[in-house]
Design an enzyme around this catalytic site. Sequence first.
Site, PDB file in Angstrom:
ATOM      1  N   GLY A   1       0.824  -1.215   0.000  1.00  0.00           N
ATOM      2  CA  GLY A   1       0.000   0.000   0.000  1.00  0.00           C
ATOM      3  C   GLY A   1       0.854   1.260   0.000  1.00  0.00           C
ATOM      4  O   GLY A   1       2.080   1.202  -0.042  1.00  0.00           O
TER       5      GLY A   1
ATOM      6  N   LYS B   1      -6.574 -17.693   1.241  1.00  0.00           N
ATOM      7  CA  LYS B   1      -7.943 -17.177   1.244  1.00  0.00           C
ATOM      8  C   LYS B   1      -8.950 -18.291   1.547  1.00  0.00           C
ATOM      9  O   LYS B   1      -9.981 -18.052   2.176  1.00  0.00           O
ATOM     10  CB  LYS B   1      -8.261 -16.520  -0.095  1.00  0.00           C
ATOM     11  CG  LYS B   1      -7.462 -15.229  -0.347  1.00  0.00           C
ATOM     12  CD  LYS B   1      -7.916 -14.092   0.557  1.00  0.00           C
ATOM     13  CE  LYS B   1      -7.237 -12.781   0.220  1.00  0.00           C
ATOM     14  NZ  LYS B   1      -7.702 -11.671   1.065  1.00  0.00           N
TER      15      LYS B   1
ATOM     16  N   TYR C   1      -1.736 -17.576  -2.401  1.00  0.00           N
ATOM     17  CA  TYR C   1      -2.851 -16.626  -2.238  1.00  0.00           C
ATOM     18  C   TYR C   1      -4.166 -17.393  -2.111  1.00  0.00           C
ATOM     19  O   TYR C   1      -4.926 -17.191  -1.173  1.00  0.00           O
ATOM     20  CB  TYR C   1      -2.867 -15.704  -3.450  1.00  0.00           C
ATOM     21  CG  TYR C   1      -3.935 -14.627  -3.438  1.00  0.00           C
ATOM     22  CD1 TYR C   1      -3.886 -13.575  -2.537  1.00  0.00           C
ATOM     23  CD2 TYR C   1      -4.980 -14.650  -4.372  1.00  0.00           C
ATOM     24  CE1 TYR C   1      -4.847 -12.564  -2.552  1.00  0.00           C
ATOM     25  CE2 TYR C   1      -5.939 -13.655  -4.399  1.00  0.00           C
ATOM     26  CZ  TYR C   1      -5.874 -12.610  -3.490  1.00  0.00           C
ATOM     27  OH  TYR C   1      -6.825 -11.615  -3.519  1.00  0.00           O
TER      28      TYR C   1
HETATM   29  P1  NAD Z   1      -3.610  -3.636  -2.225  1.00  0.00           P
HETATM   30  O1  NAD Z   1      -2.301  -4.347  -2.371  1.00  0.00           O
HETATM   31  O2  NAD Z   1      -3.774  -2.315  -2.891  1.00  0.00           O
HETATM   32  O3  NAD Z   1      -3.962  -3.432  -0.690  1.00  0.00           O
HETATM   33  C1  NAD Z   1      -3.633  -4.359   0.300  1.00  0.00           C
HETATM   34  C2  NAD Z   1      -3.158  -3.589   1.518  1.00  0.00           C
HETATM   35  O4  NAD Z   1      -2.877  -4.523   2.581  1.00  0.00           O
HETATM   36  C3  NAD Z   1      -1.876  -2.818   1.260  1.00  0.00           C
HETATM   37  O5  NAD Z   1      -2.001  -1.483   1.712  1.00  0.00           O
HETATM   38  C4  NAD Z   1      -0.822  -3.579   2.074  1.00  0.00           C
HETATM   39  O6  NAD Z   1       0.242  -2.751   2.505  1.00  0.00           O
HETATM   40  C5  NAD Z   1      -1.665  -4.136   3.205  1.00  0.00           C
HETATM   41  N1  NAD Z   1      -1.093  -5.317   3.858  1.00  0.00           N
HETATM   42  C6  NAD Z   1      -0.629  -6.447   3.269  1.00  0.00           C
HETATM   43  N2  NAD Z   1      -0.175  -7.293   4.210  1.00  0.00           N
HETATM   44  C7  NAD Z   1      -0.365  -6.697   5.418  1.00  0.00           C
HETATM   45  C8  NAD Z   1      -0.102  -7.076   6.758  1.00  0.00           C
HETATM   46  N3  NAD Z   1       0.462  -8.246   7.064  1.00  0.00           N
HETATM   47  N4  NAD Z   1      -0.414  -6.206   7.762  1.00  0.00           N
HETATM   48  C9  NAD Z   1      -0.980  -4.998   7.471  1.00  0.00           C
HETATM   49  N5  NAD Z   1      -1.245  -4.584   6.226  1.00  0.00           N
HETATM   50  C10 NAD Z   1      -0.939  -5.431   5.203  1.00  0.00           C
HETATM   51  O7  NAD Z   1      -4.743  -4.659  -2.709  1.00  0.00           O
HETATM   52  P2  NAD Z   1      -6.309  -4.430  -2.897  1.00  0.00           P
HETATM   53  O8  NAD Z   1      -6.641  -4.633  -4.316  1.00  0.00           O
HETATM   54  O9  NAD Z   1      -6.743  -3.199  -2.227  1.00  0.00           O
HETATM   55  O10 NAD Z   1      -6.876  -5.703  -2.101  1.00  0.00           O
HETATM   56  C11 NAD Z   1      -7.397  -5.569  -0.800  1.00  0.00           C
HETATM   57  C12 NAD Z   1      -8.044  -6.885  -0.361  1.00  0.00           C
HETATM   58  O11 NAD Z   1      -9.086  -7.237  -1.269  1.00  0.00           O
HETATM   59  C13 NAD Z   1      -7.085  -8.064  -0.309  1.00  0.00           C
HETATM   60  O12 NAD Z   1      -7.410  -8.852   0.815  1.00  0.00           O
HETATM   61  C14 NAD Z   1      -7.392  -8.819  -1.576  1.00  0.00           C
HETATM   62  O13 NAD Z   1      -7.129 -10.190  -1.450  1.00  0.00           O
HETATM   63  C15 NAD Z   1      -8.875  -8.551  -1.744  1.00  0.00           C
HETATM   64  N6  NAD Z   1      -9.292  -8.664  -3.159  1.00  0.00           N
HETATM   65  C16 NAD Z   1      -9.056  -7.641  -4.046  1.00  0.00           C
HETATM   66  C17 NAD Z   1      -9.451  -7.793  -5.374  1.00  0.00           C
HETATM   67  C18 NAD Z   1      -9.276  -6.696  -6.386  1.00  0.00           C
HETATM   68  O14 NAD Z   1      -9.658  -6.873  -7.536  1.00  0.00           O
HETATM   69  N7  NAD Z   1      -8.747  -5.540  -6.036  1.00  0.00           N
HETATM   70  C19 NAD Z   1     -10.048  -9.002  -5.804  1.00  0.00           C
HETATM   71  C20 NAD Z   1     -10.228 -10.009  -4.878  1.00  0.00           C
HETATM   72  C21 NAD Z   1      -9.870  -9.845  -3.543  1.00  0.00           C
END
Ligand code: NAD
Length: 322
Positions: A37, A150, A146
Amino acid sequence: MKRVLITGAAGFLGSHLCDRFLKEGYFVIGMDNLITGDLKNIEHLFKEKNFEFYHHDVSKFVFVPGQLDYILHFASPASPIDYLKIPIQTLKVGSLGTHNLLGLARVKNARILVASTSEVYGDPLVHPQHEDYWGHVNPIGPRGVYDEAKRFQEAITMAYHTFHGVETRIVRIFNTYGPRMRLNDGRVLPAFIGQALRGEDLTIFGDGSQTRSFCYVDDLVEGIYRLLLSDYHLPVNIGNPDEITIRDFAEEIIRLTGTNQKVVNHPLPQDDPKQRQPDITRAREVLGWEPGIDRSEGLRRTYEYFRGLSPEELRNSAHRFA
Ligand code: NAD
Ligand code: UDP
């Protein structure tokens, strides 16, 4: 005032959720370790009196003082090239991190919603994907870190619901896009738009016949908000069923950006799902939800955002773990 903890707050989806819950009048506690992030996504929130931020890795013990009414667990790398580069952290945040947050929900008597994914269906043999489909996942393939994290997340969430009576919600998110995606996160939309803006050819993996169905972020956030406040504890797909091949998607990006670049084919990554489309019957029935923003409008808004990035941000948009 209701207090909500959002993990992954500095990420793409987490930052939009922070915005929404603040707008709805909640006190929002954001938590993130910034591994994928960026604080830039939430820097506009630091002036808000109802926002707090903890820089913390949720795979380690999580402590939050005071009352908590809701937890949204969104921390996790989400892009295939992210979780290929940091596989152990990905497994830990989906398993240990989820366990910590379920424990926190239990002691605080809070309702918790966990971010699951269409990846629990793997490379699906059933199309479109309904929540009752168990999936087709390679546990030891590159995406297994992943997908299995999940799937474990869903299993432990259901166990806390059944055995500890914790109020749980599970959203299975399909490919979502919009402003604040990281230009260098490797997902197809920022990859193509970044390439168009930098004057590079667009990289199609394989022959581009694989499909995805893209949901605009505001629609997703609305679905998540409704699910959290519903009384439904089984998984719910949230996504836009409008399916497109990656080849056609590249053509759309070329038209949108007006670039003169061509497409070039690269090898298809191992276990890349061949087709993906959410069956959203359940979301329609349980939440009265369906997407309202079509791809042309969503892409227009997203392109506006990327076009506003500085030349330096564009230059530095090679993948951060490369
Ligand atoms: P992203 O990478 O932009 O955001 C994920 C955030 O989690 C980041 O800010 C990262 O720094 C933080 N993070 C990771 N590991 C961490 C930890 N151990 N402790 C604290 N913070 C941590 O991704 P996104 O697209 O915003 O995805 C967010 C969530 O939604 C995830 O769980 C992802 O699996 C889920 N998701 C997203 C999509 C999509 O299309 N964007 C699809 C399916 C699932
Ligand atoms: N993809 C592509 N070129 C890229 C990035 C991705 O052709 O530069 C393809 C990828 O192989 C997959 C689809 O686009 O078939 C969506 O990839 P993404 O990483 O966005 O998400 P996911 O595979 O997790 O759905």
